[in-house]
Design a protein around this motif. Sequence first.
Motif, PDB file in Angstrom:
ATOM      1  N   LEU A 347       0.818  -1.122  -0.087  1.00  0.00           N
ATOM      2  CA  LEU A 347       0.096   0.202   0.137  1.00  0.00           C
ATOM      3  C   LEU A 347       0.987   1.463  -0.134  1.00  0.00           C
ATOM      4  CD1 LEU A 347      -3.205   0.438   0.239  1.00  0.00           C
ATOM      5  CD2 LEU A 347      -2.813   1.489   3.209  1.00  0.00           C
ATOM      6  N   PRO A 348       0.193   1.874  -0.829  1.00  0.00           N
ATOM      7  CA  PRO A 348       1.490   3.147  -1.012  1.00  0.00           C
ATOM      8  C   PRO A 348       0.486   4.269  -0.288  1.00  0.00           C
ATOM      9  CG  PRO A 348       0.039   3.549  -3.224  1.00  0.00           C
ATOM     10  CD  PRO A 348      -0.298   2.033  -2.250  1.00  0.00           C
ATOM     11  N   ARG A 349       1.753   5.256   0.309  1.00  0.00           N
ATOM     12  CA  ARG A 349       1.294   6.553   1.259  1.00  0.00           C
ATOM     13  C   ARG A 349      -0.037   7.271   0.972  1.00  0.00           C
ATOM     14  NH1 ARG A 349       6.096   9.083   4.988  1.00  0.00           N
ATOM     15  NH2 ARG A 349       6.765   7.269   6.245  1.00  0.00           N
ATOM     16  N   VAL A 350       0.147   7.119  -0.913  1.00  0.00           N
ATOM     17  CA  VAL A 350      -0.924   8.322  -1.261  1.00  0.00           C
ATOM     18  C   VAL A 350      -1.291   7.333  -2.384  1.00  0.00           C
ATOM     19  CG1 VAL A 350      -1.322  10.228  -2.228  1.00  0.00           C
ATOM     20  CG2 VAL A 350       0.584  10.808  -0.727  1.00  0.00           C
ATOM     21  N   ILE A 351      -2.441   7.186  -2.367  1.00  0.00           N
ATOM     22  CA  ILE A 351      -3.136   6.191  -3.293  1.00  0.00           C
ATOM     23  C   ILE A 351      -3.637   7.570  -4.993  1.00  0.00           C
ATOM     24  CG2 ILE A 351      -5.185   4.828  -4.439  1.00  0.00           C
ATOM     25  CD1 ILE A 351      -5.438   3.937  -0.808  1.00  0.00           C
ATOM     26  N   VAL A 352      -3.175   6.878  -6.078  1.00  0.00           N
ATOM     27  CA  VAL A 352      -3.090   7.430  -7.086  1.00  0.00           C
ATOM     28  C   VAL A 352      -3.738   6.525  -8.403  1.00  0.00           C
ATOM     29  CG1 VAL A 352      -2.799   9.490  -8.661  1.00  0.00           C
ATOM     30  CG2 VAL A 352      -2.118   9.353  -6.141  1.00  0.00           C
ATOM     31  N   LEU A 353      -5.127   6.402  -8.448  1.00  0.00           N
ATOM     32  CA  LEU A 353      -5.723   5.483  -8.908  1.00  0.00           C
ATOM     33  C   LEU A 353      -6.095   5.905 -10.397  1.00  0.00           C
ATOM     34  CD1 LEU A 353      -7.563   3.025  -6.030  1.00  0.00           C
ATOM     35  CD2 LEU A 353      -5.234   2.941  -7.783  1.00  0.00           C
ATOM     36  N   SER A 354      -6.470   5.096 -11.549  1.00  0.00           N
ATOM     37  CA  SER A 354      -6.783   6.030 -12.819  1.00  0.00           C
ATOM     38  C   SER A 354      -7.216   5.075 -13.854  1.00  0.00           C
ATOM     39  CB  SER A 354      -6.117   7.577 -13.562  1.00  0.00           C
ATOM     40  OG  SER A 354      -4.768   6.586 -14.084  1.00  0.00           O
ATOM     41  N   ALA A 355      -8.561   4.797 -14.761  1.00  0.00           N
ATOM     42  CA  ALA A 355      -8.992   4.446 -15.752  1.00  0.00           C
ATOM     43  C   ALA A 355      -9.817   5.576 -16.275  1.00  0.00           C
ATOM     44  CB  ALA A 355      -9.746   3.561 -14.789  1.00  0.00           C
ATOM     45  N   GLU A 356     -10.216   4.814 -17.632  1.00  0.00           N
ATOM     46  CA  GLU A 356     -10.726   5.287 -18.808  1.00  0.00           C
ATOM     47  C   GLU A 356     -12.316   5.623 -18.374  1.00  0.00           C
ATOM     48  OE1 GLU A 356      -9.871   4.190 -22.535  1.00  0.00           O
ATOM     49  OE2 GLU A 356      -7.619   4.548 -22.417  1.00  0.00           O
ATOM     50  N   MET A 380      -8.180  10.303  -7.330  1.00  0.00           N
ATOM     51  CA  MET A 380      -9.212   9.229  -8.213  1.00  0.00           C
ATOM     52  C   MET A 380      -9.091   9.816  -9.652  1.00  0.00           C
ATOM     53  SD  MET A 380      -9.661   6.133  -7.490  1.00  0.00           S
ATOM     54  CE  MET A 380     -11.317   5.631  -7.978  1.00  0.00           C
ATOM     55  N   ILE A 381      -8.921   9.481 -10.170  1.00  0.00           N
ATOM     56  CA  ILE A 381      -8.670  10.158 -11.392  1.00  0.00           C
ATOM     57  C   ILE A 381      -9.666   9.499 -12.563  1.00  0.00           C
ATOM     58  CG2 ILE A 381      -7.517  11.598 -13.703  1.00  0.00           C
ATOM     59  CD1 ILE A 381      -4.873  10.975 -11.197  1.00  0.00           C
ATOM     60  N   SER A 382     -10.344  10.725 -13.898  1.00  0.00           N
ATOM     61  CA  SER A 382     -11.022   9.811 -14.714  1.00  0.00           C
ATOM     62  C   SER A 382     -10.401  10.334 -16.063  1.00  0.00           C
ATOM     63  CB  SER A 382     -12.391  10.675 -14.105  1.00  0.00           C
ATOM     64  OG  SER A 382     -13.103   9.444 -16.075  1.00  0.00           O
ATOM     65  N   GLU A 383     -10.105   9.458 -16.919  1.00  0.00           N
ATOM     66  CA  GLU A 383      -9.223   9.647 -17.507  1.00  0.00           C
ATOM     67  C   GLU A 383     -10.679   9.622 -19.414  1.00  0.00           C
ATOM     68  OE1 GLU A 383      -6.382   6.523 -18.961  1.00  0.00           O
ATOM     69  OE2 GLU A 383      -5.557   6.400 -16.738  1.00  0.00           O
ATOM     70  N   ASP A 384     -10.067  11.506 -19.839  1.00  0.00           N
ATOM     71  CA  ASP A 384     -11.089  11.046 -21.105  1.00  0.00           C
ATOM     72  C   ASP A 384     -10.320  11.311 -22.331  1.00  0.00           C
ATOM     73  OD1 ASP A 384     -12.276  11.751 -22.916  1.00  0.00           O
ATOM     74  OD2 ASP A 384     -13.816  13.861 -22.147  1.00  0.00           O
ATOM     75  N   LEU A 425      -5.523  17.954 -15.053  1.00  0.00           N
ATOM     76  CA  LEU A 425      -3.636  17.416 -15.862  1.00  0.00           C
ATOM     77  C   LEU A 425      -3.981  16.189 -16.944  1.00  0.00           C
ATOM     78  CD1 LEU A 425      -2.228  14.885 -13.639  1.00  0.00           C
ATOM     79  CD2 LEU A 425      -4.520  14.426 -14.125  1.00  0.00           C
ATOM     80  N   LEU A 426      -2.936  16.863 -17.808  1.00  0.00           N
ATOM     81  CA  LEU A 426      -3.071  15.649 -19.380  1.00  0.00           C
ATOM     82  C   LEU A 426      -2.729  14.065 -18.878  1.00  0.00           C
ATOM     83  CD1 LEU A 426      -0.004  17.939 -20.964  1.00  0.00           C
ATOM     84  CD2 LEU A 426      -3.019  18.107 -21.234  1.00  0.00           C
ATOM     85  N   THR A 427      -3.250  13.297 -18.969  1.00  0.00           N
ATOM     86  CA  THR A 427      -3.625  11.870 -19.415  1.00  0.00           C
ATOM     87  C   THR A 427      -1.808  11.848 -18.940  1.00  0.00           C
ATOM     88  OG1 THR A 427      -5.671  11.562 -20.152  1.00  0.00           O
ATOM     89  CG2 THR A 427      -4.125   9.687 -19.773  1.00  0.00           C
ATOM     90  N   LYS A 428      -1.047  12.087 -20.129  1.00  0.00           N
ATOM     91  CA  LYS A 428       0.480  11.357 -19.530  1.00  0.00           C
ATOM     92  C   LYS A 428       1.516  11.580 -18.856  1.00  0.00           C
ATOM     93  CE  LYS A 428       2.277  15.453 -21.876  1.00  0.00           C
ATOM     94  NZ  LYS A 428       3.927  15.621 -21.250  1.00  0.00           N
TER      95      LYS A 428
END
Length: 807
Positions: A347-356, A380-384, A425-428
């Motif tokens: 488990l990381p100290r900060v959770i950063v997850l993303s999906a399309e 939590m990040i939503s990719e578009d 932000l940019l997905t990349k």
Amino acid sequence: MKRIWSAPKSSGRRSEILGNLLGVSPIVSEILVQRGYEKPEEAIEFLHPTLLNLNSPFCFCDMRKTIERLTLALKRQEKILIYGDYDVDGVTSTTLLYKVLIDLGFQAVAYIPHRQDEGYGLHAEAVERAAKAGVSVIITVDCGITAVAEVIQAKTSNIDIIITDHHEPGQVLPEAFAIINPKLENSGYPFRDLAGVGVAFKLAQALLQSLGNLEVGIQTEMYLLDLVALGTIADLVPVVGENRIFVHYGLRQMEETNHPGLAALLEECGLKDKPLKAGQIGFMVAPRINAAGRMDSARAGLELLLSEDPERASELARQLTKENQMRQETEKEILAEAVSLLEGKPLPRVIVLSAENWHHGVVGIVASRLVERYYRPVFMISEDGDEAKGSARGILGYPVLEQLSQQAHLLTKFGGHRQAAGFSLLTKDIEKLREGLNTQALAFDEALFQEVLRVDSLVTLNMVSPELLRQLEQMAPFGLGNPGPILACKEIPVHSLGAVGKEQSHIKFRFGSKGEQEGIAFRIGERLQDLQEKQTLDAAFALDWNTFRGREDVQLMIKDVQPEADWTDPFIKDTKADTYQEIAATLEEPEIEWLDWRYMPRSEWPLQKNEGLWVWDNRGSMPTLRLGNDLPNSDNSPKSLIHDKHLDGNEQVIVKQNLGMILGLPLTGEDFKEGVEKFRELGIFRIALAGFESPLEERVRQRCCFISRDELVQLYRELQTKSKTANPFIWGGNQKVSQAQKAALKIFEELGFIQCLGGSDEFFLKWIPAKNKLELDSSSRYRLTKERFDEALKFHKELLNTVLKVL
């Protein structure tokens, strides 16, 4: 992850004194002290919130300027656009301000951007459309503090923008006509934690006080508080100070709301004609309004709250329920995916997850669920395509917005609060953000990421009673900054337990040798087998009522249960008195040498040249500690003093010859003791009593904030006479209400003879005819000030006639 339990150190004598004054359980008085309400007057104001304590809206530096501009707009019948946000705070802010402006005769329209199509904040396209529609003034609510470019665009279109917001301002402020935001460094407002709807309410309050009259507005302030409470609860701002007052009265107003849309929504939630709690609003009502903005457009929620048609309101309430159910299903799907991405990995100290495929409107809620599950900050990040939008939620001690700002070079947009934020932000760049946030997190102590359950009081099972629950309920409404009290029992006998609920996901307990106490723990069904094997358990819980077939019993709402809890140094007694005694014993602190100069003329005070002197001066409205530079026959310039470490933010000074002076007769025993304690801290044990004159009784009365029975009776009759002309009525008029009159009004309100409906410099009061004889001693405010006044007079008599040898 197993939580560590923590309990505060006992305050000992301090809570005992408070409990005796207030007549409450030692458990309740201890919790009050631990939460900063040690002084009886502060505890009373906390337990008995009143609209009489609201700050004037004109404390905001730009408020008068704003009212002047809006008054002109009313006179000219200019078009005003209210521009809001799509969450509950934004929707309630928009609704509230729109209703007030329309009631006062303004030409106003309301607009809320679409989350998916437009996103958060003021947009250039909306400003352009407003200009074409002939709008002269735009008022932002719950947004706008970062709209630098959009405000410039509005100015070029001859639109004045008034920003009302509560988000943290950036380094550059928009050049708006006016900015009303309590978080501005020089806002002028004394309470910085208002929700967006709280700021909108302050503007509405100023409008009503400036432009309202007996026909329009005299009762409206109170009638707006249900909307204020709804937005305040939903936005998770601290339920302290003014927010506590808003929520306390807003919940009462909600029970008899005059907004058909809110009434329909309460009925849809099964809460009609029921006493309301902040938790019910936060978990049942607010999510339905939020669902509209998350899944599609928030305009359905806005239409609902603005609706005056009960049938249309009911239809919209049902629609919001369906959207909320869709939101819940989407949330479950995304949460399951997120958990699968984390399970089986460190488990990381900060959770950063993303999906399309993640719905941007729901990722914020999922982030909160992950924080509850893993106790880590979650992004939590939503990719578009090439772009991505995210929501962040933090943990105690982790400032989300501050951490995001350190990654500003990767972000196209961000904003929010200490515990929650949104960003783009940019997905990349998502991987770079993940690495950057986790690298920054290494600067935090590892203990920050270990969840600690904070227990308010350790009790035994036989202390749990209906009376204790009733006293704890006086501390409501609960929320951030004022959480519901958590109690804990060690080694409770377990009589029985079993899984309950549709999916057997909850556990019901019977505690005690005969199973006399019931408890319920939610979402821990998977632990049933392990807990069944234990004869005793440690449990941490809140208390609530369990109503069944007309019978009310106290139920334990279990927050955590362990065979044996891990504690962090619990229940250590640490009072000021005990600490002082320990230090005194170690240092062999000398007794005080008293110098009796009480009745000696100043010219005869035997002060030595170059003798350093500290003075505890009691001649003003409040005692103050200062250097005795201006006293006769003394040379007390700073050159004769040796500087040392800091004391209360100022430089502590050790004098060459230690001498303290209590100048003027202290008005209360507390004033006297405080002065002596300050001298002790400075290492001064020679104290002169000087300049004693018996103060006028009136001055003692003012210092103790005591209003006599005769004065109260006179004011009571004046209010009663006023109410016969009109009820409700304005009290104050052209003459500002004095502090003494306000204190008297608080006593009458506590006794149930008046109700404050709003106001600040003058108040809207509703007279409630007395059914029984006036019993002043039943008012805790009156009782406390009377006791203090009597004690002060007794103390003066003793101090004037007694030679003190030791403290």
